[in-house]
Motif scaffolding. Structure first.
Motif, mmCIF file in Angstrom:
data_model
loop_
_atom_site.group_PDB
_atom_site.id
_atom_site.type_symbol
_atom_site.label_atom_id
_atom_site.label_comp_id
_atom_site.label_asym_id
_atom_site.label_seq_id
_atom_site.Cartn_x
_atom_site.Cartn_y
_atom_site.Cartn_z
ATOM 1 N N HIS A 337 0.835 -1.210 0.000
ATOM 2 C CA HIS A 337 0.000 0.000 0.000
ATOM 3 C C HIS A 337 0.865 1.254 0.000
ATOM 4 N N MET A 340 2.353 1.972 -3.369
ATOM 5 C CA MET A 340 1.412 2.385 -4.406
ATOM 6 C C MET A 340 0.640 3.657 -4.069
ATOM 7 N N HIS A 341 0.807 4.196 -2.863
ATOM 8 C CA HIS A 341 0.027 5.365 -2.456
ATOM 9 C C HIS A 341 0.949 6.482 -1.974
ATOM 10 N N ASP A 342 0.444 7.701 -2.097
ATOM 11 C CA ASP A 342 1.157 8.873 -1.614
ATOM 12 C C ASP A 342 0.872 9.046 -0.127
ATOM 13 N N VAL A 348 -3.467 7.519 -4.710
ATOM 14 C CA VAL A 348 -2.577 6.536 -5.320
ATOM 15 C C VAL A 348 -1.391 7.262 -5.942
ATOM 16 N N TYR A 352 0.883 3.033 -9.318
ATOM 17 C CA TYR A 352 -0.485 2.514 -9.349
ATOM 18 C C TYR A 352 -1.275 3.161 -10.486
ATOM 19 N N PHE A 353 -1.117 4.481 -10.639
ATOM 20 C CA PHE A 353 -1.901 5.219 -11.621
ATOM 21 C C PHE A 353 -1.548 4.783 -13.041
ATOM 22 N N LEU A 406 -10.452 7.764 -10.838
ATOM 23 C CA LEU A 406 -9.327 7.428 -9.966
ATOM 24 C C LEU A 406 -8.450 8.668 -9.860
ATOM 25 N N ALA A 408 -5.023 10.581 -8.435
ATOM 26 C CA ALA A 408 -3.650 10.190 -8.099
ATOM 27 C C ALA A 408 -2.789 11.428 -7.896
#
Length: 752
Positions: A337, A340-342, A348, A352-353, A406, A408
């Motif tokens: 996680h 893949m995430h900020d 995301v 991931y994006f 989504l 990001a």
């Protein structure tokens, strides 16, 4: 006046506590040595046996009064355990005094209960001690480790008690005493487990190791009980109790020494120590298997306790490993996680994006957003405010997108959205939302953006959106939708950047100079340096084309250094050829990107010094937009001003907050934009701004230069309005240095 947090008072460790417990332990050793030779009262060995743990109670109680938080709770439980040991020692001494015996010393149920209570507090204090995370998996793992060790110890203890009873014929209370002492050993092992498994501990490891040593004294007391059987006035339990007090005092002393005036952060246990906690079930299983094999080979059978205990042990080990696997899976999910995430916004990240865009099927839209002048805002308001601004903008995008996209944060001040379908109105809604200010550091901040949009069903939508975003930034526009022509423009700009770098080396760049004249007679008093690019193939590239390319590619810093070096060298040549004050000012344009370079002031100072040009003769022209956000750019302007270089605001009146800049920026001159000059000679409304600007400048002691003067009527009207300096095609077009030489010679002849 600001109030500071209170400091904890420093407390010294009482000097008498440790020597006293050492003396009590030595006295007990002397009594044991003396007791094997002469007889004395059975109560004598119980004096140091009770006094040693009692001193430990005092030491732990002192820590309870001085400490706070988890440390205070821990030492309170240890102190209660020591109290139970003192009461158990008193109870056992009463048992021996009131009960006649000839074999093993008697022990009552009351005494056994008190020893059990002491063991409970020891184990409970360890389980409650924070160890760098209190998730249910970590607590369950700790409990299962204790259970594994307890079952293993129980299997070994059952075999030991059977052997002890068969050999010495001990009574039932003595058997229970052996079990209690085994439990004390288990408590010691629990301490070792805690040391191995804790990532962080507010209690220093030195204190924990001293407490773990107490666990060895339980089994030792049973061994001493059998060894001291021939001397009824001696007792194995009494023999070890002074050392229980000594080790408890040493543990408390280690805690006190680790404490400082300010609360110290919890000690970090190395990661390898945490991994060693996984060895506990394996070692327990291995030792149990080995001991059972030895028993079976010697006796030919196993007892029901041994078989049942082994079954329970295996179940506990399986459960423990299942929990460990679950914890590892949770840790892997957390790492995935985070990858893949900020972390700041919770959106995301780029990986991931881009993967989501690549997996998208059907028509989708990718929107990439870059916050305008975020670096300047971040420098001006501070990094914490910059973070708040990013979080606030991320929340705005979530509200706009709802559940249809989504959202990001690929990185920095860039955001992205993946939408289903084309949604041509989304860009309009996004730009309209920017009219509402965001809140950061207690201020309202209006944020403008560059937007790149690409839609379709191809797999490279992200790259296309990046191309559109770069085009929006280069054009200074707001939103650009991708089309194939942008690819050609991007390729053209890349080629131009490479050619421009070569032009710096091959001499294709040259400087022209446009005179700045004094009104009304038109005598030249200064020049503005203007760069031109004449390619080897004869093609002339205007600055409006290659300067943006230089800024976008970062080449502007190197190009700017070449310009300043060339202009300073030319200014020095004019000073040698003509009078030193023939030109009072030589102006150079500096871009916003150059102002962000902290080395710019030093580079300017070096060029001036190298060519012997006074700093006052150089004028740095900047735009209002370049310093609007303050921060590093404004700091660079202040540094240049401190060198003695003059600062001029170029294209004045067309940028941001012009009048406010006159207060915050060290300005010496303003250059009134051509758009205001074109209105001269018209209606009073058309001349109003030009008239107001010269009045403001005069009041503030600033020079004014009117740009873009193209007619004699404009020059005459400017002089009537009070303007004293102007430049434009009416006076002279940009010319090479030789043309300025000729103008200066003509001016000298006219004056003469």
């Amino acid at each position: 006046m600001a109030r500071t947090a209170p400091r904890r008072k420093a407390h010294r460790w009482p000097g008498w506590i440790t020597p006293l417990t050492v003396v009590l332990a030595l006295v007990q050793l002397l009594l044991l040595l003396l007791g094997v030779h002469v007889g004395f009262s059975r109560q004598l060995v119980w004096v140091p046996a009770v006094a040693g743990p009692a001193v430990a109670v005092a030491a732990c109680g002192r820590l309870v009064m001085l400490a706070d938080g988890a440390v205070r709770v821990f030492w309170r439980h240890v102190a209660l355990g020591m109290v139970a040991v003192v009461l158990a020692a008193l109870s056992q001494s009463i048992d021996i005094s009131t009960t006649a015996y000839s074999g093993m010393p008697p022990i009552s149920g009351r005494t056994l209960l008190l020893y059990a209570v002491a063991t409970f507090f020891a184990i409970w204090s360890m389980l409650r001690l924070p160890g760098g995370g209190r998730s249910w998996r970590q607590l369950t793992t700790a409990v299962l480790d204790v259970a594994v060790v307890a079952v293993t110890s129980g299997i070994a203890a059952s075999q030991y008690v059977d052997w002890f009873t068969d050999r010495f014929g001990a009574s039932v209370p003595a058997r229970w005493l052996n079990m209690v002492m085994t439990a004390i050993a288990v408590a010691g092992v629990v301490v070792v487990i805690k040391i191995m498994s804790a990532r962080r501990s507010p209690v220093p490891q030195g204190a924990l190791w001293w407490l773990a040593t107490i666990g060895l004294l339980g089994p030792l007391s049973t061994v001493l009980m059998s060894l001291l059987h021939p001397w009824p006035h001696l007792n194995g339990t009494a023999a070890v109790l002074p050392f229980v007090g000594l080790f408890g005092v040493l543990a408390a002393r280690a805690q006190c020494r680790a404490a400082s005036v300010e609360p110290a952060p919890a000690a970090v246990v190395p990661a390898f120590a945490y991994r060693r906690g996984n060895v506990v079930p394996m070692v327990a299983t291995g030792l149990t298997s080995l001991s059972l094999a030895v028993v079976f080979l010697r006796t030919g059978h196993l007892t029901s306790v041994q078989v049942g205990g082994t079954t329970l042990l295996l179940l506990l080990v399986v459960a423990r490993q299942a929990v460990a696997l679950g914890e590892n899976a949770a840790l892997l999910n957390k790492v995935a996680h985070q990858a893949m995430h900020d972390e700041l916004t919770g959106l995301v990240g780029r990986r991931y994006f881009t993967a989501a865009v690549a997996r998208a099927r059907g028509v989708h839209t990718v929107v990439l957003i870059d916050l305008k002048q975020f670096r300047e805002l971040n420098d001006g308001l501070g990094p914490e405010a910059g973070d708040e601004l990013l979080v606030a903008y991320a929340s705005r995008l979530r509200r706009l997108a709802a559940d249809q996209a989504l959202v990001a944060r690929p990185g920095g001040d860039e955001f992205g959205l993946l939408l289903h379908g084309e949604q041509p109105d989304f860009a309009d809604r996004l730009l309209a939302a920017n009219a509402e200010p965001l809140h950061a550091a207690g201020q309202e901040v209006l944020v403008d953006v560059f937007v790149g949009i690409a839609h379709g069903d191809a797999g490279d939508l992200y790259r296309r959106a990046e191309v559109a975003l770069r085009a929006a930034v280069a054009a200074g526009g707001r939103a650009v939708v991708y089309d194939a022509s942008l690819e050609r423009q991007l390729s053209h700009r890349a080629t131009m950047a490479a050619d421009l770098r070569r032009a710096l080396v091959t001499g294709e760049l040259q400087m022209l100079y446009q005179p700045i004249v004094e009104l009304p007679h038109g005598r030249p008093t200064g020049v503005e340096a203007l760069i031109r690019w004449n390619r080897a193939d004869g093609q002339v590239i205007p600055p409006t084309e290659f300067i943006p390319v230089a800024e976008d590619s970062g080449l502007i810093v190197e190009l700017g250094a070449w310009i300043i070096e060339t202009v300073c060298a030319q200014a020095a040549a004019w000073r040698r050829e003509h009078a030193a004050d023939a030109l009072r000012s030589v102006a150079v344009n500096v871009s916003a990107r150059q102002l962000l370079d902290p080395a710019l002031p030093d580079m300017v100072a070096a060029a001036l010094g190298r060519h012997g040009v006074p700093a006052r003769q150089l004028t740095i022209e900047i735009t209002e937009t370049a310093v609007f956000g303050g921060g590093r750019a404004l700091a660079t302007v202040h540094a240049l001003s401190q060198l003695g270089v003059a600062i001029a605001l170029d294209d004045f009146g067309t940028g941001h907050s012009s009048l406010g800049l006159l207060r915050t920026c060290p300005v010496d001159a303003i250059k009134v934009d051509k758009s205001f000059i074109d209105g001269l000679g018209g209606t009073p409304q058309q001349e109003a701004i030009a008239t107001a600007l010269t009045g403001i400048a005069e009041t503030m002691g600033l020079r004014t230069v009117a740009e873009g003067v193209e007619t004699a009527d404009q020059a005459r009207r400017l002089a009537e309005l009070g303007y004293r300096h102007a430049q434009g095609f009416h006076f002279a077009r940009p010319m090479p240095p030789a043309g300025i030489d000729e103008l200066l010679r003509q001016n000298h002849l006219t004056v003469a």
